[in-house]
Design a protein around this motif. Structure first.
Motif, PDB file in Angstrom:
ATOM      1  N   MET A   1       0.850  -1.195   0.000  1.00  0.00           N
ATOM      2  CA  MET A   1       0.000   0.000   0.000  1.00  0.00           C
ATOM      3  C   MET A   1       0.880   1.237   0.000  1.00  0.00           C
ATOM      4  O   MET A   1       1.738   1.398   0.856  1.00  0.00           O
ATOM      5  CB  MET A   1      -0.923   0.000   1.228  1.00  0.00           C
ATOM      6  N   ASP A   2       0.688   2.098  -0.954  1.00  0.00           N
ATOM      7  CA  ASP A   2       1.458   3.329  -1.025  1.00  0.00           C
ATOM      8  C   ASP A   2       1.039   4.286   0.095  1.00  0.00           C
ATOM      9  O   ASP A   2      -0.063   4.229   0.619  1.00  0.00           O
ATOM     10  CB  ASP A   2       1.232   4.025  -2.371  1.00  0.00           C
ATOM     11  N   ALA A   3       1.945   5.186   0.438  1.00  0.00           N
ATOM     12  CA  ALA A   3       1.634   6.172   1.467  1.00  0.00           C
ATOM     13  C   ALA A   3       0.623   7.181   0.935  1.00  0.00           C
ATOM     14  O   ALA A   3       0.729   7.660  -0.182  1.00  0.00           O
ATOM     15  CB  ALA A   3       2.907   6.883   1.896  1.00  0.00           C
ATOM     16  N   VAL A   4      -0.365   7.489   1.743  1.00  0.00           N
ATOM     17  CA  VAL A   4      -1.376   8.490   1.392  1.00  0.00           C
ATOM     18  C   VAL A   4      -1.452   9.494   2.531  1.00  0.00           C
ATOM     19  O   VAL A   4      -1.520   9.113   3.700  1.00  0.00           O
ATOM     20  CB  VAL A   4      -2.759   7.840   1.164  1.00  0.00           C
ATOM     21  N   ARG A   5      -1.413  10.755   2.211  1.00  0.00           N
ATOM     22  CA  ARG A   5      -1.547  11.774   3.241  1.00  0.00           C
ATOM     23  C   ARG A   5      -2.949  11.699   3.844  1.00  0.00           C
ATOM     24  O   ARG A   5      -3.858  11.066   3.308  1.00  0.00           O
ATOM     25  CB  ARG A   5      -1.310  13.158   2.640  1.00  0.00           C
ATOM     26  N   GLU A   6      -3.116  12.368   4.979  1.00  0.00           N
ATOM     27  CA  GLU A   6      -4.396  12.312   5.678  1.00  0.00           C
ATOM     28  C   GLU A   6      -5.540  12.697   4.758  1.00  0.00           C
ATOM     29  O   GLU A   6      -6.613  12.110   4.807  1.00  0.00           O
ATOM     30  CB  GLU A   6      -4.349  13.235   6.891  1.00  0.00           C
ATOM     31  N   GLU A   7      -5.334  13.679   3.905  1.00  0.00           N
ATOM     32  CA  GLU A   7      -6.332  14.007   2.888  1.00  0.00           C
ATOM     33  C   GLU A   7      -5.613  14.498   1.640  1.00  0.00           C
ATOM     34  O   GLU A   7      -4.801  15.402   1.705  1.00  0.00           O
ATOM     35  CB  GLU A   7      -7.309  15.065   3.371  1.00  0.00           C
ATOM     36  N   GLU A   8      -5.913  13.874   0.507  1.00  0.00           N
ATOM     37  CA  GLU A   8      -5.367  14.290  -0.778  1.00  0.00           C
ATOM     38  C   GLU A   8      -6.488  14.851  -1.631  1.00  0.00           C
ATOM     39  O   GLU A   8      -7.672  14.596  -1.380  1.00  0.00           O
ATOM     40  CB  GLU A   8      -4.708  13.109  -1.495  1.00  0.00           C
ATOM     41  N   GLU A   9      -6.095  15.577  -2.666  1.00  0.00           N
ATOM     42  CA  GLU A   9      -7.088  16.101  -3.598  1.00  0.00           C
ATOM     43  C   GLU A   9      -6.609  15.838  -5.012  1.00  0.00           C
ATOM     44  O   GLU A   9      -5.445  16.057  -5.340  1.00  0.00           O
ATOM     45  CB  GLU A   9      -7.294  17.605  -3.388  1.00  0.00           C
ATOM     46  N   HIS A  10      -7.517  15.330  -5.850  1.00  0.00           N
ATOM     47  CA  HIS A  10      -7.200  15.044  -7.243  1.00  0.00           C
ATOM     48  C   HIS A  10      -8.329  15.573  -8.120  1.00  0.00           C
ATOM     49  O   HIS A  10      -9.482  15.650  -7.696  1.00  0.00           O
ATOM     50  CB  HIS A  10      -7.041  13.539  -7.477  1.00  0.00           C
ATOM     51  N   GLU A  11      -7.969  15.929  -9.342  1.00  0.00           N
ATOM     52  CA  GLU A  11      -8.997  16.438 -10.255  1.00  0.00           C
ATOM     53  C   GLU A  11      -9.952  15.327 -10.668  1.00  0.00           C
ATOM     54  O   GLU A  11     -11.167  15.486 -10.641  1.00  0.00           O
ATOM     55  CB  GLU A  11      -8.341  17.062 -11.486  1.00  0.00           C
ATOM     56  N   VAL A  12      -9.412  14.168 -11.059  1.00  0.00           N
ATOM     57  CA  VAL A  12     -10.252  13.038 -11.477  1.00  0.00           C
ATOM     58  C   VAL A  12      -9.827  11.802 -10.705  1.00  0.00           C
ATOM     59  O   VAL A  12      -8.657  11.396 -10.757  1.00  0.00           O
ATOM     60  CB  VAL A  12     -10.140  12.767 -12.992  1.00  0.00           C
ATOM     61  N   VAL A  13     -10.763  11.174 -10.017  1.00  0.00           N
ATOM     62  CA  VAL A  13     -10.516   9.926  -9.299  1.00  0.00           C
ATOM     63  C   VAL A  13     -11.403   8.841  -9.888  1.00  0.00           C
ATOM     64  O   VAL A  13     -12.605   9.045 -10.111  1.00  0.00           O
ATOM     65  CB  VAL A  13     -10.804  10.081  -7.787  1.00  0.00           C
ATOM     66  N   ILE A  14     -10.785   7.697 -10.154  1.00  0.00           N
ATOM     67  CA  ILE A  14     -11.506   6.525 -10.652  1.00  0.00           C
ATOM     68  C   ILE A  14     -11.406   5.440  -9.593  1.00  0.00           C
ATOM     69  O   ILE A  14     -10.316   5.130  -9.105  1.00  0.00           O
ATOM     70  CB  ILE A  14     -10.903   6.029 -11.985  1.00  0.00           C
ATOM     71  N   VAL A  15     -12.534   4.865  -9.232  1.00  0.00           N
ATOM     72  CA  VAL A  15     -12.556   3.791  -8.248  1.00  0.00           C
ATOM     73  C   VAL A  15     -12.655   2.462  -8.995  1.00  0.00           C
ATOM     74  O   VAL A  15     -13.624   2.216  -9.717  1.00  0.00           O
ATOM     75  CB  VAL A  15     -13.742   3.931  -7.277  1.00  0.00           C
ATOM     76  N   GLY A  16     -11.643   1.611  -8.840  1.00  0.00           N
ATOM     77  CA  GLY A  16     -11.641   0.305  -9.479  1.00  0.00           C
ATOM     78  C   GLY A  16     -10.638   0.214 -10.606  1.00  0.00           C
ATOM     79  O   GLY A  16     -10.678   1.029 -11.538  1.00  0.00           O
ATOM     80  N   GLY A  17      -9.732  -0.770 -10.519  1.00  0.00           N
ATOM     81  CA  GLY A  17      -8.686  -0.929 -11.525  1.00  0.00           C
ATOM     82  C   GLY A  17      -8.863  -2.155 -12.384  1.00  0.00           C
ATOM     83  O   GLY A  17      -7.873  -2.804 -12.762  1.00  0.00           O
ATOM     84  N   GLY A  18     -10.114  -2.486 -12.710  1.00  0.00           N
ATOM     85  CA  GLY A  18     -10.371  -3.557 -13.659  1.00  0.00           C
ATOM     86  C   GLY A  18     -10.379  -3.022 -15.078  1.00  0.00           C
ATOM     87  O   GLY A  18      -9.812  -1.958 -15.371  1.00  0.00           O
ATOM     88  N   ILE A  19     -11.041  -3.727 -15.990  1.00  0.00           N
ATOM     89  CA  ILE A  19     -11.078  -3.310 -17.391  1.00  0.00           C
ATOM     90  C   ILE A  19     -11.676  -1.911 -17.521  1.00  0.00           C
ATOM     91  O   ILE A  19     -11.110  -1.035 -18.175  1.00  0.00           O
ATOM     92  CB  ILE A  19     -11.882  -4.319 -18.232  1.00  0.00           C
ATOM     93  N   GLY A  20     -12.828  -1.686 -16.887  1.00  0.00           N
ATOM     94  CA  GLY A  20     -13.489  -0.396 -17.019  1.00  0.00           C
ATOM     95  C   GLY A  20     -12.681   0.743 -16.454  1.00  0.00           C
ATOM     96  O   GLY A  20     -12.569   1.810 -17.074  1.00  0.00           O
ATOM     97  N   GLY A  21     -12.106   0.563 -15.265  1.00  0.00           N
ATOM     98  CA  GLY A  21     -11.345   1.627 -14.638  1.00  0.00           C
ATOM     99  C   GLY A  21     -10.082   1.980 -15.394  1.00  0.00           C
ATOM    100  O   GLY A  21      -9.776   3.163 -15.613  1.00  0.00           O
ATOM    101  N   LEU A  22      -9.331   0.962 -15.811  1.00  0.00           N
ATOM    102  CA  LEU A  22      -8.095   1.215 -16.558  1.00  0.00           C
ATOM    103  C   LEU A  22      -8.391   1.811 -17.931  1.00  0.00           C
ATOM    104  O   LEU A  22      -7.681   2.714 -18.392  1.00  0.00           O
ATOM    105  CB  LEU A  22      -7.296  -0.079 -16.703  1.00  0.00           C
ATOM    106  N   ALA A  23      -9.433   1.308 -18.597  1.00  0.00           N
ATOM    107  CA  ALA A  23      -9.795   1.853 -19.914  1.00  0.00           C
ATOM    108  C   ALA A  23     -10.236   3.313 -19.796  1.00  0.00           C
ATOM    109  O   ALA A  23      -9.886   4.150 -20.639  1.00  0.00           O
ATOM    110  CB  ALA A  23     -10.904   1.017 -20.546  1.00  0.00           C
TER     111      ALA A  23
END
Length: 406
Positions: A1-23
């Motif tokens: 598991m990579d280190a994550v700060r207490e709260e991060e902010e991203h412009e676009v977040v995708i939940v799930g790294g299967g076919i749909g998420g990666l595509a």
């Protein structure tokens, strides 16, 4: 598991790294939009052994820029046939979609999509356990399994049929077919003798299917009524193989030997799920800057071989609409409420483009599941067959779809 700060902010977040998420991440990358994918597993997921891809799926893969890489991984599938064991091994050609059709190892597809992404796009070992939305700026916040949180300006749920994002949107949960499926791969180091076609062998209410991936690897599946099995499916691959061998007693020897020689690591058994097409027709798939794609939006049975390709189409259509809207924003506007409005418009266009395509796919898959899962001569089977003839005179129309340019 990579280190994550207490709260991060991203412009676009995708939940799930299967076919749909990666595509989806790759499609956005091709449009100049960076995203971060949060995947619950510790590495790339490749469940499902293999996936059939018809010409509509290859159109999407070409738009994503990975079509040619994957064509080298699988041979062309050239038609198919049904065989009825109970009727003296009677054979009948399967009406097969024209154009390009191949059976890809799921791991090959997942790897090709991931390799085309910028480094560190996918963050492994993070499960999203909750989604909330700030009522002031409408930006979503994700709570992860380690207690940290992620703020996003755009959230896309590609987290499968048990989607946390879909739950937040109020999408109805998936339902269960009266069928389960066993899937696997069998390697033939010296080459197999099977023709490059889909073969479905039927005996009683069990069906064994096979499709060559290449000259040394064959993908196979077995569908069986749920009532024939214990409620608890085995997790151990050896037990899955023994159970499947028992289920397929009386089938041709080459089918039984294929199952007996399967690669244990490839075996899986699942209870087949679906989103009801009538609920998809009126469902709400967008709230603020949040939407879903893939099985989170339209889980369907595997009967058409379109689940993965439909997710690839989603990625192209979503990125096309989102890219256009975000490209029209100035740097100043990207941090303001106007961004949420533009994203909502883009997602509404995406949903509008995809809804009827998904409803038709889901309806055809649902009817096919009813026909396969119902007892012979049942009224359910009879009615489903009549509706199928009325609505889908061309059974292969689903493969002729073109999702358009990215």
């Amino acid at each position: 598991m990579d280190a994550v700060r207490e709260e991060e902010e991203h412009e676009v977040v995708i939940v799930g790294g299967g076919i749909g998420g990666l595509a989806t991440a790759l499609a956005l990358h091709r449009k100049g939009l960076r995203s971060v994918v949060y995947e619950r597993s510790e590495s790339l997921r490749a469940e499902g052994s293999a996936i059939g891809v018809f010409r509509n799926g290859w159109r999407a893969l070409d738009q994503l820029g990975v079509g040619d890489v994957l064509r080298d991984k699988a041979i062309l599938v050239q038609g198919g046939q049904d065989i009825w064991v109970d009727e003296g091994n009677q054979q009948q050609p399967i009406p097969f979609p024209g154009g390009e059709a191949r059976c890809l190892k799921r791991s090959d597809l997942i790897k090709a999509l991931a390799d085309a992404l910028p480094p560190e796009t996918v963050r492994f070992g993070y499960k999203v356990v909750a989604v909330t939305m700030d009522p002031k700026n409408m930006f979503p916040t994700l709570t992860l399994n380690n207690g940290s949180s992620i703020r996003a300006k755009v959230l896309i749920g590609c987290d499968g049929s048990n989607s946390v994002v879909a739950d937040f949107l109020g999408i109805k949960p998936t339902r269960l077919f009266a069928l389960c499926a066993v899937r696997g791969l069998t390697s033939y180091p010296n080459g197999h003798v099977f023709s490059p076609e889909l073969v479905r062998i039927k005996r009683d209410r069990v069906m064994v299917g096979r499709i060559p991936v290449d000259n040394n690897l064959v993908y196979w599946f077995v569908t069986v009524p749920l009532s024939w099995l214990d409620r608890k499916f085995p997790d151990d691959p050896e037990l899955i193989r023994k159970l499947t061998t028992k289920i397929t007693e009386g089938f041709p020897s080459d089918a039984v030997e294929m199952i007996e020689g399967s690669d244990l690591d490839s075996l899986s058994i699942t209870h087949l799920r679906y989103h009801a097409p009538w609920e998809m027709l009126v469902g709400r798939f967008r709230r603020g800057p949040i939407t879903v794609a893939g099985d989170a939006m339209h889980a369907m049975g595997p009967f058409l071989g379109q689940g993965g390709s439909a997710a690839l189409e989603d990625a192209v259509v979503l990125a096309r609409n989102l890219g256009r809207k975000i490209a029209s924003l100035s740097p100043y506007e990207r941090g303001k409420e106007i961004m949420t409005d533009k994203i909502g418009q883009a997602f509404d266009q995406y949903v509008e483009e995809r809804r009827m395509r998904m409803v038709r796919l889901a309806t055809q898959a649902y009817l096919t599941g009813l026909i396969l899962g119902s007892p012979p001569m049942s009224i359910t089977k009879f009615i489903a067959a009549i509706i199928m003839v009325i609505l889908f005179r061309d059974r292969n129309e689903h493969a002729k779809f073109d999702c358009g340019n990215l």
